[in-house]
Scaffold this motif. Structure first.
Motif, mmCIF file in Angstrom:
data_model
loop_
_atom_site.group_PDB
_atom_site.id
_atom_site.type_symbol
_atom_site.label_atom_id
_atom_site.label_comp_id
_atom_site.label_asym_id
_atom_site.label_seq_id
_atom_site.Cartn_x
_atom_site.Cartn_y
_atom_site.Cartn_z
ATOM 1 N N TYR A 16 12.931 -7.898 -12.187
ATOM 2 C CA TYR A 16 12.398 -8.505 -10.978
ATOM 3 C C TYR A 16 12.888 -9.951 -10.839
ATOM 4 O O TYR A 16 12.852 -10.522 -9.773
ATOM 5 C CB TYR A 16 10.863 -8.533 -11.040
ATOM 6 N N SER A 55 12.347 -5.096 -5.138
ATOM 7 C CA SER A 55 10.884 -5.063 -5.163
ATOM 8 C C SER A 55 10.325 -4.290 -3.967
ATOM 9 O O SER A 55 9.323 -3.592 -4.084
ATOM 10 C CB SER A 55 10.314 -6.484 -5.197
ATOM 11 N N ARG A 58 10.974 -0.597 -4.734
ATOM 12 C CA ARG A 58 9.978 -0.123 -5.693
ATOM 13 C C ARG A 58 8.636 0.132 -5.019
ATOM 14 O O ARG A 58 7.928 1.081 -5.338
ATOM 15 C CB ARG A 58 9.766 -1.172 -6.794
ATOM 16 N N ARG A 167 3.787 -4.794 -6.358
ATOM 17 C CA ARG A 167 5.173 -4.563 -6.751
ATOM 18 C C ARG A 167 6.097 -5.611 -6.126
ATOM 19 O O ARG A 167 7.004 -6.118 -6.776
ATOM 20 C CB ARG A 167 5.616 -3.154 -6.352
ATOM 21 N N VAL A 168 5.877 -5.911 -4.861
ATOM 22 C CA VAL A 168 6.718 -6.915 -4.204
ATOM 23 C C VAL A 168 6.493 -8.291 -4.827
ATOM 24 O O VAL A 168 7.433 -9.065 -5.026
ATOM 25 C CB VAL A 168 6.432 -6.948 -2.688
ATOM 26 N N ALA A 171 8.576 -9.848 -7.951
ATOM 27 C CA ALA A 171 9.864 -10.532 -7.896
ATOM 28 C C ALA A 171 9.672 -11.986 -8.334
ATOM 29 O O ALA A 171 8.631 -12.587 -8.083
ATOM 30 C CB ALA A 171 10.437 -10.479 -6.484
#
Length: 212
Positions: A16, A55, A58, A167-168, A171
């Motif tokens: 990430y 990201s 994902r 998830r985002v 990063a």
């Protein structure tokens, strides 16, 4: 794969953390340089912003093949529109929004198909380490993998919105709220409160299961 369990993908192992140390204040200048044909600026953009794109991929839980295709498509579109991006400083938001659009397009197509599970083969790299060293490495790797597996398990147990947001946010450095809004379609003012609720829920789940 049990009902409700999300598929694992090879690109889950993609870091990430950004490969190139690109500060957001530099993005606009890099875009403008890339428009002028500066290959180094283009390389810095790709290396620096790719984890943001990953990201988003994902967050939408695409298969390995679909994820890589979306990744390539996003950068192809970025190259196509490079000279027409109105606000170069917000290129991250453009990439995030495009990644989201491409992910949703793939998911819409998959909704028309009947999906089946494909077995995944793990390649083992050969080495010349001693049997003792290999055993220690294997045990340490198994321990790390188990901790990561538990984290993903508890994360996947959250609602879809929380899964996508967390998830985002993985990063590094974290995307701006504008980029997150573009990636997930969440109002900027709602991101902070939602993030706090999701983290509390994840912590509670992990504490309850002794997953930490």
């Amino acid at each position: 794969m049990s009902a409700g369990t999300l598929p694992r993908t090879a690109y889950d192992g993609v870091p990430y953390t950004r490969g190139g140390a690109v500060d957001r204040t530099e993005v606009g200048a890099l875009v403008r340089s890339a428009v002028d044909g500066d290959a180094a600026a283009w390389k810095a953009l790709v290396e620096g912003m790719s984890p943001l794109v990953w990201s988003v991929v994902r967050a939408h839980r695409l298969s390995e093949a679909d994820g890589h295709e979306v990744f390539q498509t996003v950068w192809f579109r970025f190259a196509q529109h490079l000279g027409r991006i109105r606000e170069p400083d917000k290129a991250g938001a453009w990439l995030a929004s495009t990644a989201r659009h491409e992910c949703l397009k793939v998911l819409k197509g998959l909704a028309r198909l009947t999906l089946t599970d494909d077995p995944r083969v793990l390649d083992r790299a050969s080495d010349e380490r001693t049997p003792e060293e290999s055993l220690i490495d294997a045990e340490e790797a198994a321990d790390r993998a188990e901790r990561v597996r538990r984290l993903w398990q508890e994360l996947d147990g959250l609602g879809e919105r929380c899964r996508q947001l967390l998830r985002v946010l993985m990063a590094s450095p974290p995307p701006s709220y504008g980029e997150i809004s573009a990636a997930l379609g969440i109002a900027v003012g709602s991101i902070g409160p939602l993030r706090q609720r999701c983290l509390r829920r994840l912590r509670a789940r992990m504490d309850a299961r002794g997953a930490l």
